[in-house]
Design a protein around this motif. Structure first.
Motif, short mmCIF file in Angstrom:
data_model
loop_
_atom_site.label_atom_id
_atom_site.label_comp_id
_atom_site.label_asym_id
_atom_site.label_seq_id
_atom_site.Cartn_x
_atom_site.Cartn_y
_atom_site.Cartn_z
N ALA A 34 0.86 -1.08 -0.03
CA ALA A 34 -0.09 -0.09 0.04
C ALA A 34 0.89 1.20 -0.04
CB ALA A 34 -0.75 0.03 1.28
N GLU A 35 0.23 2.55 -0.31
CA GLU A 35 0.82 3.73 -0.15
C GLU A 35 -0.11 4.66 0.47
OE1 GLU A 35 1.84 5.47 -3.89
OE2 GLU A 35 -0.02 4.57 -4.88
N TYR A 36 0.64 5.67 1.11
CA TYR A 36 -0.14 6.77 1.73
C TYR A 36 -0.18 7.81 0.62
CZ TYR A 36 -1.50 10.73 4.76
OH TYR A 36 -1.86 11.60 5.30
N VAL A 37 -1.42 8.34 0.45
CA VAL A 37 -1.64 9.33 -0.41
C VAL A 37 -2.14 10.55 0.19
CG1 VAL A 37 -3.12 9.91 -2.68
CG2 VAL A 37 -2.27 7.46 -2.34
N PRO A 38 -1.25 11.64 0.45
CA PRO A 38 -1.37 12.75 1.28
C PRO A 38 -2.77 13.51 0.85
CG PRO A 38 0.85 12.62 0.74
CD PRO A 38 0.16 11.79 -0.26
N GLY A 39 -2.82 13.55 -0.58
CA GLY A 39 -4.04 14.47 -0.90
C GLY A 39 -5.44 13.85 -0.43
N LEU A 40 -5.25 12.62 -0.22
CA LEU A 40 -6.69 11.77 -0.01
C LEU A 40 -6.64 11.67 1.75
CD1 LEU A 40 -6.96 9.06 -2.63
CD2 LEU A 40 -8.07 11.20 -2.38
N ASP A 41 -5.30 11.70 2.27
CA ASP A 41 -4.98 11.21 3.58
C ASP A 41 -5.80 9.79 3.99
OD1 ASP A 41 -4.29 11.40 6.28
OD2 ASP A 41 -6.24 12.39 7.29
N SER A 42 -5.33 8.99 3.03
CA SER A 42 -5.68 7.52 2.97
C SER A 42 -4.72 6.57 2.44
CB SER A 42 -6.83 7.47 1.69
OG SER A 42 -8.02 8.02 2.34
N PHE A 43 -4.62 5.41 2.82
CA PHE A 43 -3.86 4.18 2.53
C PHE A 43 -4.50 3.37 1.22
CE2 PHE A 43 -2.95 5.09 6.58
CZ PHE A 43 -1.50 5.33 6.82
#
Length: 88
Positions: A34-43
């Motif tokens: 998985a990756e953390y996507v800052p713009g979505l504040d989601s993994f």
């Protein structure tokens, strides 16, 4: 029954994230990078044509396929181990 999902990282800075989830209908657990996507504040993780998104602020899990939501479930026992200072 609920979906069960865990996120873990092999480094203290949150790199090399793994997401493991098991659908509430049962079956094998799905283990993926998985990756953390800052713009979505989601993994976000993808496997077998499905996209798995865990919202970092509340643990809600959304599973979609071909852009259509198959499952969206709020967490009942989400725990975040925030290891970064908030800057305040």
């Amino acid at each position: 029954n609920k979906n069960r999902t865990s996120l873990c990282s092999t480094t203290p800075s949150g790199e090399d994230i793994r997401m493991v989830t098991q659908r509430k209908s049962g079956g094998e657990a799905v283990d993926m990078t998985a990756e953390y996507v800052p713009g979505l504040d989601s993994f976000v993780a993808k496997k077998s044509g499905r996209k798995y998104v865990v919202e970092a602020y509340d643990g809600t899990l959304t599973i979609s396929k071909s852009g259509k939501v198959e499952s969206r479930e709020e967490s009942v026992d989400y725990q975040s181990l925030d290891n970064e200072p908030d800057g305040d």
